[in-house]
Scaffold this motif. Structure first.
Motif, PDB file in Angstrom:
ATOM      1  N   GLY A   1     -18.227   9.095  -2.297  1.00 13.30           N
ATOM      2  CA  GLY A   1     -17.168   9.990  -2.753  1.00 13.30           C
ATOM      3  C   GLY A   1     -17.609  11.731  -2.689  1.00 13.30           C
ATOM      4  O   GLY A   1     -18.471  11.828  -2.440  1.00 13.30           O
ATOM      5  N   THR A   2     -16.516  12.646  -2.848  1.00 13.74           N
ATOM      6  CA  THR A   2     -16.721  14.208  -3.246  1.00 13.74           C
ATOM      7  C   THR A   2     -17.688  14.535  -4.237  1.00 13.74           C
ATOM      8  O   THR A   2     -18.609  15.507  -3.738  1.00 13.74           O
ATOM      9  CB  THR A   2     -15.418  14.823  -4.571  1.00 13.74           C
ATOM     10  OG1 THR A   2     -14.340  14.168  -3.508  1.00 13.74           O
ATOM     11  CG2 THR A   2     -15.681  15.863  -3.867  1.00 13.74           C
ATOM     12  N   HIS A   3     -18.915  14.122  -4.710  1.00 12.11           N
ATOM     13  CA  HIS A   3     -20.037  14.243  -5.277  1.00 12.11           C
ATOM     14  C   HIS A   3     -21.042  13.050  -4.812  1.00 12.11           C
ATOM     15  O   HIS A   3     -21.525  13.504  -5.602  1.00 12.11           O
ATOM     16  CB  HIS A   3     -19.539  13.844  -6.872  1.00 12.11           C
ATOM     17  CG  HIS A   3     -18.414  14.853  -7.447  1.00 12.11           C
ATOM     18  ND1 HIS A   3     -18.639  16.040  -6.634  1.00 12.11           N
ATOM     19  CD2 HIS A   3     -17.438  14.658  -7.747  1.00 12.11           C
ATOM     20  CE1 HIS A   3     -17.627  16.930  -8.013  1.00 12.11           C
ATOM     21  NE2 HIS A   3     -16.773  16.213  -8.035  1.00 12.11           N
ATOM     22  N   GLY A   4     -20.685  12.359  -3.963  1.00 17.03           N
ATOM     23  CA  GLY A   4     -22.056  11.276  -3.877  1.00 17.03           C
ATOM     24  C   GLY A   4     -21.493   9.705  -3.845  1.00 17.03           C
ATOM     25  O   GLY A   4     -19.792  10.068  -3.788  1.00 17.03           O
ATOM     26  N   PRO A   5     -22.667   9.554  -3.901  1.00 16.73           N
ATOM     27  CA  PRO A   5     -22.046   7.360  -4.211  1.00 16.73           C
ATOM     28  C   PRO A   5     -21.881   7.552  -5.260  1.00 16.73           C
ATOM     29  O   PRO A   5     -21.743   8.101  -6.573  1.00 16.73           O
ATOM     30  CB  PRO A   5     -23.723   6.956  -4.549  1.00 16.73           C
ATOM     31  CG  PRO A   5     -24.609   8.403  -3.606  1.00 16.73           C
ATOM     32  CD  PRO A   5     -23.739   9.781  -3.982  1.00 16.73           C
ATOM     33  N   THR A   6     -20.633   6.805  -5.573  1.00 14.74           N
ATOM     34  CA  THR A   6     -19.220   7.049  -6.234  1.00 14.74           C
ATOM     35  C   THR A   6     -19.203   4.918  -6.613  1.00 14.74           C
ATOM     36  O   THR A   6     -18.362   4.545  -6.234  1.00 14.74           O
ATOM     37  CB  THR A   6     -17.784   7.696  -6.208  1.00 14.74           C
ATOM     38  OG1 THR A   6     -18.634   9.183  -6.238  1.00 14.74           O
ATOM     39  CG2 THR A   6     -17.723   7.190  -7.401  1.00 14.74           C
TER      40      THR A   6
ATOM     41  N   GLY B   1     -16.166   5.157 -11.714  1.00 16.96           N
ATOM     42  CA  GLY B   1     -16.081   6.223 -11.424  1.00 16.96           C
ATOM     43  C   GLY B   1     -17.424   7.543 -11.989  1.00 16.96           C
ATOM     44  O   GLY B   1     -17.944   8.381 -11.506  1.00 16.96           O
ATOM     45  N   THR B   2     -18.594   5.702 -12.015  1.00 19.39           N
ATOM     46  CA  THR B   2     -19.864   6.749 -12.800  1.00 19.39           C
ATOM     47  C   THR B   2     -20.209   7.418 -10.947  1.00 19.39           C
ATOM     48  O   THR B   2     -20.410   7.067 -10.227  1.00 19.39           O
ATOM     49  CB  THR B   2     -20.766   5.859 -13.464  1.00 19.39           C
ATOM     50  OG1 THR B   2     -20.610   5.371 -14.130  1.00 19.39           O
ATOM     51  CG2 THR B   2     -22.479   5.796 -13.170  1.00 19.39           C
ATOM     52  N   VAL B   3     -21.066   8.133 -10.750  1.00 19.89           N
ATOM     53  CA  VAL B   3     -21.579   8.714  -9.789  1.00 19.89           C
ATOM     54  C   VAL B   3     -23.273   8.968  -9.993  1.00 19.89           C
ATOM     55  O   VAL B   3     -23.213   9.048 -11.004  1.00 19.89           O
ATOM     56  CB  VAL B   3     -21.509  10.673  -9.170  1.00 19.89           C
ATOM     57  CG1 VAL B   3     -22.193  11.538  -8.493  1.00 19.89           C
ATOM     58  CG2 VAL B   3     -19.845  10.180  -9.123  1.00 19.89           C
ATOM     59  N   TYR B   4     -23.484   8.383  -8.811  1.00 16.93           N
ATOM     60  CA  TYR B   4     -25.114   8.059  -8.716  1.00 16.93           C
ATOM     61  C   TYR B   4     -25.700   9.292  -8.022  1.00 16.93           C
ATOM     62  O   TYR B   4     -25.708   9.981  -6.815  1.00 16.93           O
ATOM     63  CB  TYR B   4     -25.690   6.521  -8.002  1.00 16.93           C
ATOM     64  CG  TYR B   4     -25.961   5.599  -8.909  1.00 16.93           C
ATOM     65  CD1 TYR B   4     -25.607   5.679 -10.166  1.00 16.93           C
ATOM     66  CD2 TYR B   4     -25.386   4.160  -8.432  1.00 16.93           C
ATOM     67  CE1 TYR B   4     -25.472   4.438 -11.188  1.00 16.93           C
ATOM     68  CE2 TYR B   4     -25.112   2.894  -9.066  1.00 16.93           C
ATOM     69  CZ  TYR B   4     -25.484   2.997 -10.213  1.00 16.93           C
ATOM     70  OH  TYR B   4     -25.466   1.857 -10.985  1.00 16.93           O
TER      71      TYR B   4
END
Length: 285
Positions: free
Chosen positions: A110-115, A133-136
């Protein structure tokens, strides 16, 4: 997948011939193709003649070798246009969670990395704060490491640099480590075909993450098994690792991924390890 009921045997024989062409990934002579499909050359020739008439197969005039034809390409394109990788994976992980008894997650880049986009609970309840929705973090989780190993580096690099710059201040699951440590983990993931973590980022919780590829060899999503350290075995010869690899390999195949075909077009950044299909997992009481 086993389908019950009586079918048309001649269609199934023809399917074996087409499947042999797909597996080979290159034009084949009649005898070679017949041997791979386990039919007599004369029988294979009759099928190939019919396939040529409908352009499922074509024959090179110079060499006499057979290859898949234009109609086969049209079928493949139609399949890709009508197939959603997330829908396919979303239905399949329900069975994987039931088979293993473990939590299973689906993640995309995703936009902020692994989602995380889906979480499927297993029989063994895991007390971790994971939801859609959690980002790793890339360096601190199995899911992040598998993206770092199999996604194009130019896509991963910007987010990785930001993660390492912020350190513990990042708003994602998993404490960042270092670029050097990640490089070692990436090499390990490429060798094994999956990325493991033991008791990280949550103490007492293990994870295994593996990639799913599409027809072009691009990683589309990651499937991750999550479970207690005493239940989820992250070793390379473990039943859990083999089950996960067999599962992701099957999903990749359903999306049209064939390693030999991708390699014939261009050298990939990495190819997933192949694992033997395991039997059903037996859970201890």
């Amino acid at each position: 997948m086993s389908i019950d009921g009586r079918g048309v045997q001649s269609v199934e024989v023809g399917g074996r011939i087409l499947s042999a062409l797909v597996r080979a990934g290159r034009p084949l002579m009649l005898r070679e193709l017949a041997a791979m499909a386990e039919v007599a050359p004369a029988q294979a020739h009759a099928y190939l003649l019919s396939f040529r008439k409908i352009q499922l197969v074509e024959q090179d005039a110079g060499s006499g070798r057979y290859r898949l034809g234009p109609f086969a390409l049209q079928l493949g394109i139609a399949r890709m246009r009508s197939f959603d990788p997330l829908r396919l994976a979303g239905a399949a992980v329900v069975e994987l969670a039931e088979e293993t008894g473990l939590m299973v997650t689906i993640a995309v880049w995703g936009t902020h990395g692994p989602t995380i986009v889906q979480v499927q609970e297993g029989n063994d309840q895991v007390h971790v704060n994971v939801r859609a929705g959690t980002v790793y973090s890339i360096t601190g989780t199995a899911t992040g490491k598998i993206f770092a190993a199999f996604m194009p580096s130019k896509i991963v690099e910007a987010q990785l640099a930001e993660e390492l710059r912020k350190g513990a201040r990042i708003q994602s699951v998993g404490t960042p480590t270092s670029r050097k440590e990640l490089e070692a983990e990436v090499e390990k993931a490429k060798r094994l075909g999956y990325a493991p973590t033991e008791s990280k980022p949550v103490t007492g919780i293990n994870a295994l993450a593996a990639p799913v590829f599409d027809h072009s060899g691009q990683m589309q999503l990651a499937i991750t098994l999550i479970g207690p350290t005493g239940v989820l075995d992250v070793g390379p010869d473990s039943a859990d690792a083999k089950t996960l690899l067999a599962f992701t390999r099957r999903l990749s195949a359903e999306l049209g991924y064939t390693p030999h075909a991708v390699e014939a077009v261009a050298e990939p950044e990495a190819a997933p390890a192949q694992a033997a299909s395991p039997g059903r997992r037996r859970r201890s009481a």
